[in-house]
Design a protein around this motif. Sequence first.
Motif, mmCIF file in Angstrom:
data_model
loop_
_atom_site.group_PDB
_atom_site.id
_atom_site.type_symbol
_atom_site.label_atom_id
_atom_site.label_comp_id
_atom_site.label_asym_id
_atom_site.label_seq_id
_atom_site.Cartn_x
_atom_site.Cartn_y
_atom_site.Cartn_z
ATOM 1 N N SER A 11 -17.667 20.971 12.729
ATOM 2 C CA SER A 11 -16.348 21.568 12.564
ATOM 3 C C SER A 11 -15.905 22.283 13.835
ATOM 4 C CB SER A 11 -16.356 22.567 11.400
ATOM 5 O OG SER A 11 -15.122 23.264 11.332
ATOM 6 N N SER A 12 -14.612 22.227 14.109
ATOM 7 C CA SER A 12 -14.036 22.956 15.249
ATOM 8 C C SER A 12 -13.819 24.426 14.913
ATOM 9 C CB SER A 12 -12.699 22.317 15.649
ATOM 10 O OG SER A 12 -11.792 22.336 14.537
ATOM 11 N N ASP A 13 -13.930 24.776 13.645
ATOM 12 C CA ASP A 13 -13.750 26.160 13.196
ATOM 13 C C ASP A 13 -15.028 26.950 13.471
ATOM 14 O OD1 ASP A 13 -13.538 28.547 11.723
ATOM 15 O OD2 ASP A 13 -12.253 27.611 10.226
ATOM 16 N N GLN A 14 -14.927 28.019 14.248
ATOM 17 C CA GLN A 14 -16.110 28.783 14.636
ATOM 18 C C GLN A 14 -16.267 30.091 13.858
ATOM 19 O OE1 GLN A 14 -16.048 29.180 18.932
ATOM 20 N NE2 GLN A 14 -17.040 27.200 19.174
ATOM 21 N N SER A 15 -15.558 30.221 12.750
ATOM 22 C CA SER A 15 -15.759 31.400 11.901
ATOM 23 C C SER A 15 -17.160 31.349 11.305
ATOM 24 C CB SER A 15 -14.713 31.442 10.793
ATOM 25 O OG SER A 15 -14.828 30.294 9.961
ATOM 26 N N GLU A 16 -17.653 32.504 10.862
ATOM 27 C CA GLU A 16 -19.034 32.550 10.386
ATOM 28 C C GLU A 16 -19.156 32.737 8.884
ATOM 29 O OE1 GLU A 16 -21.272 35.452 12.521
ATOM 30 O OE2 GLU A 16 -20.513 34.836 14.482
ATOM 31 N N GLY A 17 -18.063 33.062 8.205
ATOM 32 C CA GLY A 17 -18.160 33.402 6.793
ATOM 33 C C GLY A 17 -18.033 32.222 5.857
ATOM 34 N N GLN A 18 -16.818 31.815 5.578
ATOM 35 C CA GLN A 18 -16.553 30.765 4.609
ATOM 36 C C GLN A 18 -16.707 29.377 5.231
ATOM 37 O OE1 GLN A 18 -15.930 31.406 1.352
ATOM 38 N NE2 GLN A 18 -16.251 33.566 1.860
ATOM 39 N N VAL A 19 -17.032 28.411 4.389
ATOM 40 C CA VAL A 19 -17.097 27.029 4.848
ATOM 41 C C VAL A 19 -15.697 26.594 5.280
ATOM 42 C CG1 VAL A 19 -17.630 24.649 4.223
ATOM 43 C CG2 VAL A 19 -18.997 26.521 3.277
ATOM 44 N N PRO A 20 -15.543 26.032 6.495
ATOM 45 C CA PRO A 20 -14.215 25.622 6.977
ATOM 46 C C PRO A 20 -13.587 24.522 6.125
ATOM 47 C CG PRO A 20 -15.814 25.736 8.772
ATOM 48 C CD PRO A 20 -16.594 25.829 7.487
ATOM 49 N N GLU A 21 -12.317 24.325 6.328
ATOM 50 C CA GLU A 21 -11.590 23.275 5.630
ATOM 51 C C GLU A 21 -12.102 21.903 6.067
ATOM 52 O OE1 GLU A 21 -9.378 23.744 3.251
ATOM 53 O OE2 GLU A 21 -9.559 25.921 3.430
ATOM 54 N N ASP A 22 -11.981 20.934 5.160
ATOM 55 C CA ASP A 22 -12.493 19.588 5.426
ATOM 56 C C ASP A 22 -11.886 18.975 6.683
ATOM 57 O OD1 ASP A 22 -14.025 19.794 3.161
ATOM 58 O OD2 ASP A 22 -12.738 18.540 1.912
ATOM 59 N N GLU A 23 -10.588 19.231 6.921
ATOM 60 C CA GLU A 23 -9.922 18.580 8.044
ATOM 61 C C GLU A 23 -10.419 19.082 9.400
ATOM 62 O OE1 GLU A 23 -6.970 21.610 6.222
ATOM 63 O OE2 GLU A 23 -8.387 20.081 5.529
ATOM 64 N N THR A 24 -11.194 20.164 9.431
ATOM 65 C CA THR A 24 -11.733 20.657 10.700
ATOM 66 C C THR A 24 -13.027 19.942 11.093
ATOM 67 O OG1 THR A 24 -13.095 22.430 9.727
ATOM 68 C CG2 THR A 24 -10.766 22.935 10.168
ATOM 69 N N PHE A 25 -13.580 19.129 10.192
ATOM 70 C CA PHE A 25 -14.835 18.439 10.469
ATOM 71 C C PHE A 25 -14.569 17.070 11.079
ATOM 72 C CE2 PHE A 25 -16.392 21.580 7.476
ATOM 73 C CZ PHE A 25 -17.674 21.854 7.935
ATOM 74 N N ASP A 26 -15.281 16.768 12.160
ATOM 75 C CA ASP A 26 -15.201 15.463 12.814
ATOM 76 C C ASP A 26 -16.547 14.756 12.705
ATOM 77 O OD1 ASP A 26 -12.541 15.712 13.726
ATOM 78 O OD2 ASP A 26 -13.225 16.974 15.391
#
Length: 314
Positions: free
Chosen positions: A224-239
């Motif tokens: 995922s391009s999302d670098q937050s540490e808490g919640q699982v990122p949204e599906d569209e951020t995963f490549d």
Amino acid sequence: MGKKKIVLLLSALILLGGYTAAAWARIEGDLSQRQVEDPNSEKNREDIAKSVLESTGRTGQYDLSDLEDVTVYFGGAVTGNEEDVLVSLSFGPKNTVIAAYTPDGNVYEYAGDLGNFYGVRNIRFVPSPELGKDIVIVRENVDQSLGSFEQTDVLRGYVYENNGFRDVLNTPEKIESSWNNIWNQSDIREESLWRRVTENTESSWSSGENPQLTITRYQDYLESSDQSEGQVPEDETFDKKQSRVVVERFYWSEEWGRFILREAVEKATGEKVAIVEDLSASPYLLAGLADDKDYGILRKDGTLDYVKEEELEF
């Protein structure tokens, strides 16, 4: 007057006898044909649940007000009679109970307990002429967070013998697992990286003297391009970074009394063992998370173990 008293007494005895039989049936966990044929009426749902909990020794463990679903499956799981039934009670996530019953006239008698499950997607019956009955395949859904956020569907197989059910298959059928890379690092300066592995499968069964299960596993590794540490990122951020296809064939072994992948010899003992799990088929290998063992084996004494490939001779 005397005759009337006798009639009343006989009527009372008949009623008492009927009540006693009914009470005994509840204690034994028997079900009526009417209940089995119409499990979703409000009264039948509760009565079936009471009987299942009593017969499996779970009375007091569950509150009937939490009962969500009662499902009856027909198949020759116990005697080979296609009128045998499995009854599944769902009390919410992580709380599903499955019990087996066999028909005897208008009554279904309790036969055995398959156990507790997280949740049941469905149940199917695989005919086995060799056994003279069906192999029960439960598709269990496991939703958990143990080191990762994981949802898994698992195929669990059971055979009825000696008045109980025995495990004969255990293999994942669907996986989606997400975790953060920093959870596996001791260096707190490690960059946050959300990872995900997925597995979707196609399964085909072939019946006969030796039933077979062929599973084609479609596996992906994503970041995922999302670098937050808490919640699982949204599906569209995963490549998607890697993919592969794995094919496994489990076959019924009369010698081992269960589904196996193949056989080998354990070098330390010189004894033949059955391979029941190939850890190289795990989608986690795409993420570089290899297990320190290679195979799950079954020994003749019934023990299950995980070993390295060099400990076996094929």
